[in-house]
Design a protein around this motif. Sequence first.
Motif, PDB file in Angstrom:
ATOM      1  N   LEU A  66       2.299   2.005  -3.393  1.00 30.78           N
ATOM      2  CA  LEU A  66       1.293   2.427  -4.363  1.00 30.78           C
ATOM      3  C   LEU A  66       0.844   3.860  -4.130  1.00 30.78           C
ATOM      4  N   MET A  67       0.633   4.213  -2.880  1.00 31.24           N
ATOM      5  CA  MET A  67       0.190   5.588  -2.580  1.00 31.24           C
ATOM      6  C   MET A  67       1.282   6.581  -2.985  1.00 31.24           C
ATOM      7  N   THR A  68       2.537   6.211  -2.718  1.00 34.56           N
ATOM      8  CA  THR A  68       3.657   7.088  -3.087  1.00 34.56           C
ATOM      9  C   THR A  68       3.721   7.240  -4.601  1.00 34.56           C
ATOM     10  N   PRO A  86       0.801  -1.235   0.000  1.00 36.08           N
ATOM     11  CA  PRO A  86       0.000   0.000   0.000  1.00 36.08           C
ATOM     12  C   PRO A  86       0.835   1.288   0.000  1.00 36.08           C
ATOM     13  N   GLU A  87       1.877   1.334   0.817  1.00 35.54           N
ATOM     14  CA  GLU A  87       2.686   2.555   0.898  1.00 35.54           C
ATOM     15  C   GLU A  87       3.328   2.866  -0.454  1.00 35.54           C
TER      16      GLU A  87
END
Lengths: 395, 364
Positions: A293-295, A290-291
Amino acid sequence: MISGEEDRMDAAAGTPYMLRVENGPEGSVLELLGHVIGSGKADALILPFRVPSGDSFAWILFSDVSLLKEAVPFPATMPVQGGKALRSLTRKERGNLKVIALMRPCEIRAGIELSKLGQVNTENLILASYDCPGAVKLEDYVSDPASCDSSFSDMRSRGEPSGNVRSTCSTCMDFSMVDADIHFGYFGIEDGRMLVVPGSPAGRALLEDLNLEEEEGLLPQWKAEISRLAEKRAATREETFRETEKRISGFDGMLATFSNCIGCHNCQSACPICYCRLCYFDSEVSGNDPEALMTAAEKRGGISLPPDRIMFHTGRLAHMSLSCVSCGQCSDACPVSIPVADVFSFVAERTQRTFEYKAGKSDGEALPLRRFLKTELDGVHDMVKDAESEAASHE
Amino acid sequence: MSSISMEKSASMGLKDLLGYLLDSDKVDSVLTMRRIPETGAWDLALISDSGNLGEAEPLAPVMTVNAGKELSSLSLSGKRIAAVLKPCELRALIERVKREQGSLENVLTISHTCSGVFPLEQAADGSMDELLPKYEKVSSMGEIPSSVRDTCKACQHFIPMDSDILLSAAATQRPGEGCVLYLGSEKAEEALKEFKGNRDDRVFDPSSLDRTAAARKKERDRLFTSMENDCSGLDGLLNVFGKCVGCHGCSRVCPICYCALCDFESMNFDYNLPYFEEHLSRKGALRLPADTVMFHLGRLTHMSFSCVGCGMCSDVCPVGIPVAAVFSRTGERTASLFDYVPGRSLKEEIPVMVFKEEEFSDLG
């Protein structure tokens, strides 16, 4: 004629036999297999049977010969790739039972590739193949089994792919004898007879003592027909691959081809070669946390989900195209009709050719990525040098 | 709680809302359906630059992936996301949060009344574009569009339960005439403090969709009766699931199936030859690969009571097995024994996770 196939036919372990098939090839082939079990030369068979709903087929491993009459040795479609069925049975070890599997040439080839990958144990496994005019698309078969059975029957009598056949079948050059232990050849031979060709000492040992007739000069007409059909396929192959190459060239080409992909991985599941329990692209190391992808979304202004779908296909090509047998399962499994098999079969031809490797042969050749050659792919070194100097000239 | 009405179409209103949320830094990214400019294909996009919202189609009647599934993983990043979710996607998100596969803390959910989604094949081959005008007309009249997934036609939960923001899109006004955002939480009030629009304190009235609900119920009864007839008993199960090719695409796209390694793909179901040979000696025959129907029974046992009926499973099935109808119906029947509705409320615990000393005593 395709180089290799002629040799294979000539190197067949001794003189082929002949089977009389006046009442249809299915019955005679099943009868023959029944005799093999009856004589104790094999313990079990793997053959297709119709599923209860009648609109598809399933692989059944059986030792009870009373079930033979319900088997469908030449099914019109290919719901589960035979290589995958073999994988599920023999991955871990050699069995005590001697099993004969009757499958399409591409399924046999997949099984042989899998044995090189340590996923199929061929000891105590007898592989039998037959002349294949192609396989009807699974979706079409399920929606109209009766008419597909009929069109397949027509394909078999002409030896040619047609109608709603898988597109990879039209470009397949390995539609007749491959490295199976036994091969049933019938293209170009008039009704009433069929060739039973031993492809190995094991195949010959199985067929001896069954009181089969020796072939009466059927070989030349069979070979001639295979040759003729192969020439036609070769022409289609060349044309189709030219079109495919244009279609997938560059990132734009890949995007256009795989744009509808939803990342379901049906293609990977259906593929006989893709055996990894946990696909790289599902693993933590593929950077889909998740991290990350968000970045990525913040950096690029947005990302598409599920992530890395084109990367998945490129990665799968890199991982398995050297073993791809172009069976076409992937296209059939795709819920949005992406012509995955067309792409993969084209790229596979290129990668295999680059390493002078042909998937599915049991000639002892190691998989290219598993052998080290001190001198290899000389041309690549020059390509890299050229690319580097071009890049430098732009700076 | 307030409502905000805008004199623009529901789609434009939503895009404005998403742009506002990004530009005023209320969220880091927004999750919405999108049309890929170069190819016209549909996908789900996580957008953080409002300049890219031109590509967004937040109300597109297509589901390439269950957004609740994607959102739940992203929500664990701790970053703030506003997501446009169909009612079943919102329910899937809630079910996943209950399983510790997501968090609602930094998520602003925007949902809307839903008329159903087109099958993937139609979205992919362009026929959806041709059918869209009829879809919009039919749904604005409160009727069921004929071209949507079978589970959509039969869906009883097409009004979102408990989203932060509810957009009224279906059946309450004609397309293009205006839309209303109903704010359902403090989080929403806070986030939309500066959002422009006509405010009043209207409350969404679900009774305006009673006609649609009745039509859906009728369709549900029809679908499930026919399915139960086909699927009953072992023979029925074999008939329906017999042609399964074991691709496991259904479980892969299912929002509830979150296991990194499915039990049925693990060593537990990876038999060795002695197993096959022993089986063969007892039964004379067995199918390869094994456990075709077992996989579905297992999946039913593991997740059916949380099934939200989104229909992704049926849509990806290469042989057209009506997985969604079977799972949705079985799920409904098992869940109702516990008076449970998947995704209705975060407070409702998953039935199999709750121990009650006294339960189903009549079964004893």
